[in-house]
Write a protein that holds these residues in place. Structure first.
Motif, PDB file in Angstrom:
ATOM      1  N   LYS A 282      31.652 -38.065 -17.318  1.00 34.91           N
ATOM      2  CA  LYS A 282      32.279 -38.481 -18.051  1.00 34.91           C
ATOM      3  C   LYS A 282      32.825 -40.072 -18.391  1.00 34.91           C
ATOM      4  CE  LYS A 282      35.640 -36.353 -15.492  1.00 34.91           C
ATOM      5  NZ  LYS A 282      34.726 -36.575 -14.141  1.00 34.91           N
ATOM      6  N   SER A 283      33.576 -40.261 -19.213  1.00 39.80           N
ATOM      7  CA  SER A 283      33.874 -42.314 -18.910  1.00 39.80           C
ATOM      8  C   SER A 283      35.282 -41.913 -18.763  1.00 39.80           C
ATOM      9  CB  SER A 283      33.989 -42.289 -20.234  1.00 39.80           C
ATOM     10  OG  SER A 283      34.310 -41.750 -21.627  1.00 39.80           O
ATOM     11  N   VAL A 284      36.162 -42.915 -18.175  1.00 39.20           N
ATOM     12  CA  VAL A 284      37.381 -43.462 -17.834  1.00 39.20           C
ATOM     13  C   VAL A 284      37.627 -44.895 -18.378  1.00 39.20           C
ATOM     14  CG1 VAL A 284      38.986 -43.800 -15.569  1.00 39.20           C
ATOM     15  CG2 VAL A 284      37.054 -42.886 -15.350  1.00 39.20           C
ATOM     16  N   ILE A 285      38.718 -44.563 -19.655  1.00 41.21           N
ATOM     17  CA  ILE A 285      39.737 -45.456 -20.002  1.00 41.21           C
ATOM     18  C   ILE A 285      40.692 -45.538 -19.535  1.00 41.21           C
ATOM     19  CG2 ILE A 285      40.024 -46.508 -22.385  1.00 41.21           C
ATOM     20  CD1 ILE A 285      37.444 -44.072 -22.293  1.00 41.21           C
ATOM     21  N   ASP A 286      41.563 -46.685 -19.392  1.00 42.54           N
ATOM     22  CA  ASP A 286      42.723 -47.010 -18.854  1.00 42.54           C
ATOM     23  C   ASP A 286      44.075 -47.521 -20.318  1.00 42.54           C
ATOM     24  OD1 ASP A 286      42.355 -50.216 -19.499  1.00 42.54           O
ATOM     25  OD2 ASP A 286      42.984 -50.462 -17.152  1.00 42.54           O
ATOM     26  N   GLY A 287      44.956 -47.450 -20.032  1.00 47.14           N
ATOM     27  CA  GLY A 287      45.755 -47.384 -21.070  1.00 47.14           C
ATOM     28  C   GLY A 287      46.638 -48.846 -21.594  1.00 47.14           C
ATOM     29  N   ARG A 288      45.648 -50.004 -21.068  1.00 42.36           N
ATOM     30  CA  ARG A 288      46.271 -51.211 -21.894  1.00 42.36           C
ATOM     31  C   ARG A 288      45.446 -51.381 -23.199  1.00 42.36           C
ATOM     32  NH1 ARG A 288      45.405 -54.839 -17.585  1.00 42.36           N
ATOM     33  NH2 ARG A 288      44.957 -52.415 -16.255  1.00 42.36           N
ATOM     34  N   THR A 289      45.914 -52.430 -23.802  1.00 44.64           N
ATOM     35  CA  THR A 289      45.767 -53.212 -25.096  1.00 44.64           C
ATOM     36  C   THR A 289      44.180 -52.778 -25.370  1.00 44.64           C
ATOM     37  OG1 THR A 289      48.008 -53.715 -25.309  1.00 44.64           O
ATOM     38  CG2 THR A 289      46.657 -54.286 -27.015  1.00 44.64           C
ATOM     39  N   PHE A 290      44.083 -53.700 -24.577  1.00 47.36           N
ATOM     40  CA  PHE A 290      42.357 -53.627 -24.683  1.00 47.36           C
ATOM     41  C   PHE A 290      41.722 -53.924 -23.471  1.00 47.36           C
ATOM     42  CE2 PHE A 290      43.807 -58.169 -27.219  1.00 47.36           C
ATOM     43  CZ  PHE A 290      42.801 -57.600 -28.626  1.00 47.36           C
ATOM     44  N   VAL A 291      41.699 -52.752 -23.171  1.00 44.52           N
ATOM     45  CA  VAL A 291      40.867 -51.376 -21.952  1.00 44.52           C
ATOM     46  C   VAL A 291      40.139 -51.842 -21.320  1.00 44.52           C
ATOM     47  CG1 VAL A 291      42.196 -49.643 -23.678  1.00 44.52           C
ATOM     48  CG2 VAL A 291      39.691 -49.943 -23.670  1.00 44.52           C
ATOM     49  N   HIS A 292      40.021 -50.845 -19.865  1.00 49.91           N
ATOM     50  CA  HIS A 292      38.806 -51.069 -19.214  1.00 49.91           C
ATOM     51  C   HIS A 292      37.997 -50.396 -19.067  1.00 49.91           C
ATOM     52  CE1 HIS A 292      41.507 -54.117 -16.600  1.00 49.91           C
ATOM     53  NE2 HIS A 292      40.380 -54.597 -16.731  1.00 49.91           N
ATOM     54  N   TYR A 293      37.035 -50.013 -19.307  1.00 51.80           N
ATOM     55  CA  TYR A 293      36.555 -48.480 -19.833  1.00 51.80           C
ATOM     56  C   TYR A 293      34.943 -48.482 -18.515  1.00 51.80           C
ATOM     57  CZ  TYR A 293      33.638 -51.104 -23.453  1.00 51.80           C
ATOM     58  OH  TYR A 293      32.627 -52.577 -23.056  1.00 51.80           O
ATOM     59  N   TYR A 294      34.885 -47.784 -18.088  1.00 51.52           N
ATOM     60  CA  TYR A 294      33.669 -47.365 -17.428  1.00 51.52           C
ATOM     61  C   TYR A 294      33.015 -45.582 -17.127  1.00 51.52           C
ATOM     62  CZ  TYR A 294      37.087 -45.685 -13.625  1.00 51.52           C
ATOM     63  OH  TYR A 294      38.058 -44.811 -12.771  1.00 51.52           O
ATOM     64  N   ARG A 295      31.792 -46.227 -16.800  1.00 56.32           N
ATOM     65  CA  ARG A 295      31.755 -44.518 -16.605  1.00 56.32           C
ATOM     66  C   ARG A 295      29.591 -44.530 -15.518  1.00 56.32           C
ATOM     67  NH1 ARG A 295      26.786 -45.183 -20.997  1.00 56.32           N
ATOM     68  NH2 ARG A 295      26.088 -43.705 -19.066  1.00 56.32           N
ATOM     69  N   THR A 296      29.176 -44.259 -14.809  1.00 55.05           N
ATOM     70  CA  THR A 296      28.305 -44.151 -14.398  1.00 55.05           C
ATOM     71  C   THR A 296      26.826 -43.588 -14.702  1.00 55.05           C
ATOM     72  OG1 THR A 296      27.937 -41.380 -13.539  1.00 55.05           O
ATOM     73  CG2 THR A 296      29.202 -43.157 -12.229  1.00 55.05           C
ATOM     74  N   THR A 297      25.833 -44.270 -14.599  1.00 48.92           N
ATOM     75  CA  THR A 297      24.547 -43.039 -15.055  1.00 48.92           C
ATOM     76  C   THR A 297      23.889 -42.702 -14.728  1.00 48.92           C
ATOM     77  OG1 THR A 297      23.711 -45.562 -14.314  1.00 48.92           O
ATOM     78  CG2 THR A 297      24.279 -45.863 -16.181  1.00 48.92           C
ATOM     79  N   PRO A 298      23.157 -42.064 -14.719  1.00 46.27           N
ATOM     80  CA  PRO A 298      22.107 -40.423 -13.958  1.00 46.27           C
ATOM     81  C   PRO A 298      21.143 -41.337 -13.274  1.00 46.27           C
ATOM     82  CG  PRO A 298      21.655 -40.505 -16.241  1.00 46.27           C
ATOM     83  CD  PRO A 298      22.347 -41.603 -16.175  1.00 46.27           C
ATOM     84  N   ASP A 299      21.205 -42.258 -12.952  1.00 42.14           N
ATOM     85  CA  ASP A 299      20.112 -43.067 -11.655  1.00 42.14           C
ATOM     86  C   ASP A 299      21.125 -44.090 -10.592  1.00 42.14           C
ATOM     87  OD1 ASP A 299      20.603 -45.314 -13.242  1.00 42.14           O
ATOM     88  OD2 ASP A 299      19.413 -46.530 -13.110  1.00 42.14           O
ATOM     89  N   GLY A 300      22.298 -43.250 -11.232  1.00 41.39           N
ATOM     90  CA  GLY A 300      23.691 -43.845 -10.021  1.00 41.39           C
ATOM     91  C   GLY A 300      23.968 -45.288  -9.918  1.00 41.39           C
ATOM     92  N   ARG A 301      24.198 -46.298 -10.881  1.00 44.59           N
ATOM     93  CA  ARG A 301      24.697 -47.372 -11.451  1.00 44.59           C
ATOM     94  C   ARG A 301      26.255 -46.871 -12.035  1.00 44.59           C
ATOM     95  NH1 ARG A 301      20.574 -51.066 -12.029  1.00 44.59           N
ATOM     96  NH2 ARG A 301      18.571 -50.239 -12.203  1.00 44.59           N
TER      97      ARG A 301
END
Length: 469
Positions: A282-301
């Motif tokens: 899953k991706s995770v996105i926070d609620g600020r105007t210019f957002v932070h977004y993050y996600r993992t990769t299948p090899d654990g990054r």
């Protein structure tokens, strides 16, 4: 094929899977029914859709570098939809079209996955949804108006999660609130775009890389495209240049503003990520105007990005967009705040991508006024991984002069707003960006932001969240 010249982790990784690849450059004059300028998601999806509709078409794609080396191969790989932009869609295009576009964007997530399965594209697609969060108290409840509107139309795919569930499945205790939609996911965008290139070629599309367009003779019939070593004559032309469009076509130079989205990715640490609660894509996105977004990769990054950093003066494609992020300090600070338990994990690299942000936060498509045989699409505003599939539907329909839901859509009627000329545009962008930074820094520290900073920040919020994908 050496890939060290490309700063994007995704694109370097994708090229490693093509060790014997040699790009083909156009060196002989040629003709085509359709010439597509730009070999990223938009151009390749358009070529593929045209071949699906009319297999006999002679289609040629030219790309100034390698297919996918632009925004398509360097974004965050978040497969998001237009559902959170429903209120903007309704204002721009009316209620019925807004509902249709939300549904179409959600269907596109699954259409892309199905296409990849059918054609054997191994792009690490994981349809594990997306989680939109509040990472400080000021962001609490921001999604309530759009969720209520989606509920009213019975098209709300979002489900509220308890604070405990949000914290346990987002990998960070910083989040105070969250809503989850299963109609989303993540993808390795470099692998996806290179896979689309392969499929397009298998369908009979001619693709030439290291072949920039140096001039478009749009008044000619057929249209003539000049490249360094050869000319192309085509009945129809598709401009799929995205962030490069405003510098080449004056009539579109005020339609977007180029802004960076900056990303970092760690070295593999699968056990540490699992201990934090990362168990899917899953991706995770926070609620600020210019957002932070993050996600993992299948090899654990872990990949983390942030939008709204570098604004280009005059919409020039600055060398900044092709280099490691000059905003690593900001990225590092966000990484430390979200994931204090991962401070020992080394970073693999950082990179930068150019986002062509429109005045409405929505892409737009249309025809050049002085030659309707030339069609264009741009303005994805940092949300184009999924939406470029729709872009391919729209542009292929325009090329074939079809009368359908896409050609009748407000999306296909050109830009819906513009930015002021320079230097006002750049000065205004920096003024607003800095106000947003101060406002959100105060909110992160539970302080009351300055009144003027709050007023300036609202100018950017009118188009919704930015730079997520």
């Amino acid at each position: 094929m050496q890939s060290t010249q490309y700063s994007s982790f995704w694109f370097q990784e994708a090229l490693k899977s093509e060790p014997d690849f040699q790009p083909r450059k156009l060196e002989t004059d040629t003709t085509a029914d359709v010439c597509i300028v730009g070999g990223g998601f938009t151009g390749l999806w358009t070529a593929i859709q045209l071949k699906v509709k009319q297999p006999s078409l002679d289609i040629l794609v030219i790309e100034k570098d390698l297919c996918g080396s632009g925004a398509s191969g360097r974004n965050g790989g978040c497969m998001l939809t237009w559902s959170t932009k429903y209120l903007s869609l309704k204002k721009l295009y009316g209620e019925a079209e807004a509902i249709r576009l939300v549904k179409a964007s959600e269907a596109a997530v699954y259409d892309i996955e199905a296409f990849c399965k059918t054609h054997g594209i191994e792009a690490q697609i994981r349809l594990d949804g997306t989680l939109y969060t509040a990472s400080n108290k000021a962001q609490l409840g921001l999604m309530a108006p759009v969720l209520a509107a989606l509920d009213k139309q019975s098209i709300n795919a979002w489900k509220p999660w308890t604070t405990e569930k949000v914290k346990s499945e987002s990998g960070s205790d910083l989040h105070l609130e969250g809503h989850f939609s299963s109609a989303a996911g993540t993808v390795q965008p470099g692998l996806l775009v290179r896979g689309l290139k392969r499929v397009a070629e298998q369908m009979g599309v001619s693709i030439f890389e290291h072949t920039p367009m140096t001039e478009l003779h749009r008044q000619n019939t057929p249209i003539r495209i000049t490249t360094p070593c050869a000319n192309i004559e085509a009945d129809k032309v598709v401009l799929a240049l995205n962030a490069w469009t405003p510098s080449l076509f004056p009539e579109l130079k005020h339609s977007v503003v180029l802004v960076s989205s900056d990303m970092l990715i760690t070295e593999p640490a699968p056990d540490l990520l699992k201990n934090l609660g990362f168990r899917d894509g899953k991706s995770v996105i926070d609620g600020r105007t210019f957002v932070h977004y993050y996600r993992t990769t299948p090899d654990g990054r872990l990949m983390l990005g942030k939008g709204g950093n570098y604004f280009s003066f005059g919409n020039r494609m600055s060398a900044v967009f092709d280099q490691p992020s000059r905003y690593q300090t900001i990225l590092d600070a966000a990484f430390r705040r979200f994931f204090p338990a991962l401070q020992s994990v080394p970073l693999e690299t950082t990179w930068t991508g150019a986002s062509d942000r429109s005045a409405t936060g929505m892409p737009f498509f249309g025809r050049l006024a002085d030659n309707p045989a030339v069609v264009y699409g741009l303005g994805y505003s940092g949300n184009g991984v999924v939406q470029s599939w729709i872009g391919g539907q729209i542009l292929s329909s325009l090329v074939l002069d079809e009368d359908n839901d896409w050609t009748r859509s407000g999306l296909a009627s050109g830009p819906k707003g513009s930015f002021p000329p320079e230097p006002i545009r750049w000065l205004g962008a920096i003024l607003v960006r800095n106000a947003i930074r101060r406002k959100e820094s105060a909110e992160d520290e539970n302080r009351t932001p300055n009144w003027l900073d709050k007023q300036l920040s609202r100018l950017a919020q009118s188009a919704g969240k930015a730079d997520k994908s």
